[in-house]
Design a protein around this motif. Structure first.
Motif, mmCIF file in Angstrom:
data_model
loop_
_atom_site.group_PDB
_atom_site.id
_atom_site.type_symbol
_atom_site.label_atom_id
_atom_site.label_comp_id
_atom_site.label_asym_id
_atom_site.label_seq_id
_atom_site.Cartn_x
_atom_site.Cartn_y
_atom_site.Cartn_z
ATOM 1 N N ASP A 69 0.828 -1.203 0.000
ATOM 2 C CA ASP A 69 0.000 0.000 0.000
ATOM 3 C C ASP A 69 0.869 1.263 0.000
ATOM 4 O OD1 ASP A 69 1.070 -0.097 2.535
ATOM 5 O OD2 ASP A 69 -0.834 0.205 3.576
ATOM 6 N N PHE A 70 2.172 1.081 -0.278
ATOM 7 C CA PHE A 70 3.173 2.155 -0.343
ATOM 8 C C PHE A 70 3.427 2.806 1.014
ATOM 9 C CE2 PHE A 70 2.295 1.349 -4.688
ATOM 10 C CZ PHE A 70 3.482 1.595 -5.351
ATOM 11 N N GLN B 79 4.210 -2.781 -8.845
ATOM 12 C CA GLN B 79 2.897 -2.316 -8.415
ATOM 13 C C GLN B 79 2.756 -0.812 -8.624
ATOM 14 O OE1 GLN B 79 1.839 -3.310 -4.423
ATOM 15 N NE2 GLN B 79 -0.105 -2.215 -4.533
ATOM 16 N N THR B 80 1.582 -0.390 -9.041
ATOM 17 C CA THR B 80 1.263 1.022 -9.228
ATOM 18 C C THR B 80 -0.036 1.331 -8.511
ATOM 19 O OG1 THR B 80 2.348 1.025 -11.386
ATOM 20 C CG2 THR B 80 0.833 2.828 -10.949
ATOM 21 N N MET B 81 -0.068 2.461 -7.823
ATOM 22 C CA MET B 81 -1.266 2.891 -7.090
ATOM 23 C C MET B 81 -1.569 4.340 -7.471
ATOM 24 S SD MET B 81 -1.996 2.883 -2.992
ATOM 25 C CE MET B 81 -0.682 4.002 -2.616
ATOM 26 N N HIS C 109 4.641 4.212 -8.077
ATOM 27 C CA HIS C 109 5.102 2.997 -8.760
ATOM 28 C C HIS C 109 6.308 2.415 -8.033
ATOM 29 C CE1 HIS C 109 5.846 0.191 -11.991
ATOM 30 N NE2 HIS C 109 7.108 0.563 -11.989
ATOM 31 N N GLN D 289 -6.938 11.916 -1.152
ATOM 32 C CA GLN D 289 -6.641 10.568 -0.675
ATOM 33 C C GLN D 289 -5.223 10.500 -0.107
ATOM 34 O OE1 GLN D 289 -7.441 8.662 -4.413
ATOM 35 N NE2 GLN D 289 -9.375 7.796 -3.681
ATOM 36 N N ARG E 186 -3.936 13.276 -10.373
ATOM 37 C CA ARG E 186 -3.651 12.083 -9.582
ATOM 38 C C ARG E 186 -2.150 11.846 -9.473
ATOM 39 N NH1 ARG E 186 -8.529 8.986 -10.724
ATOM 40 N NH2 ARG E 186 -10.111 10.600 -10.585
ATOM 41 N N LEU F 124 -3.651 7.847 -6.599
ATOM 42 C CA LEU F 124 -4.340 8.561 -5.527
ATOM 43 C C LEU F 124 -4.599 10.010 -5.908
ATOM 44 C CD1 LEU F 124 -2.244 7.462 -2.393
ATOM 45 C CD2 LEU F 124 -4.500 6.617 -3.049
#
Length: 166
Positions: free
Chosen positions: A108-109, A142-144, A136, A150, A132, A146
């Motif tokens: 979740d970084f 994984q990339t998220m 990464h 957020q 946004r 927000l």
């Protein structure tokens, strides 16, 4: 996406920063990987960029405040056409990529320490959900994504610094 298209995308994204990327594991290559994973396109250049910033960016987004754009699937915009930008401006999402290769960063970084420029912060606040941050992880791929709101809800610590050019 073929390797020729990926190299073209890398060149387009890095050109505005006058940085050429050759190493596949580099930070710039990671930015491209993150943008590609999200289906983003590179930001336009020249007059198209000026038009985009004036109309969709509400005149509050700087040239260096974002790395790419996210558009609805199938939407293509001619950034030299101001009317087209105005028609689709609510569909244009500005993307700023933040990458890490550090060990110990959670899925979740959590624990990711990064910098955010004043331009990025102002753009994020001005555009709200249309701006946004794409986080990464080069190690996991994984990339998220927000929004600023957020992101601010997840902040554990904050430190202000200044970069000065003499």
């Amino acid at each position: 996406m073929g390797s020729r298209n990926l190299k073209s995308l890398v060149d387009q994204i890095c050109a505005h920063r006058a940085i050429r990327t050759q190493a596949p594991g580099s930070r710039r290559a990671a930015e491209v990987t993150a943008l590609e994973a999200l289906g983003c396109i590179p930001k336009p250049k020249g007059q198209g960029l000026e038009n985009l910033l004036a109309i969709a960016g509400k005149g509050k987004v700087g040239k260096r405040a974002f790395d790419g754009l996210l558009l609805p699937r199938g939407l293509v915009i001619d950034y030299n056409d101001k009317a087209a930008i105005k028609t689709h401006r609510t569909n244009i999402i500005f993307i700023e990529v933040k990458t890490t290769g550090r060990e110990g960063i959670g899925m979740d970084f959590q624990g990711f320490y990064f910098s955010m420029s004043d331009n990025e912060m102002k753009a994020a606040k001005a555009l709200g959900k249309r701006y946004r941050f794409a986080f990464h992880n080069r190690r996991t791929g994984q990339t998220m994504l927000l929004t600023y709101a957020q992101l601010m809800r997840r902040v554990r610590a904050r430190q202000v610094s200044h970069s000065i050019l003499i």
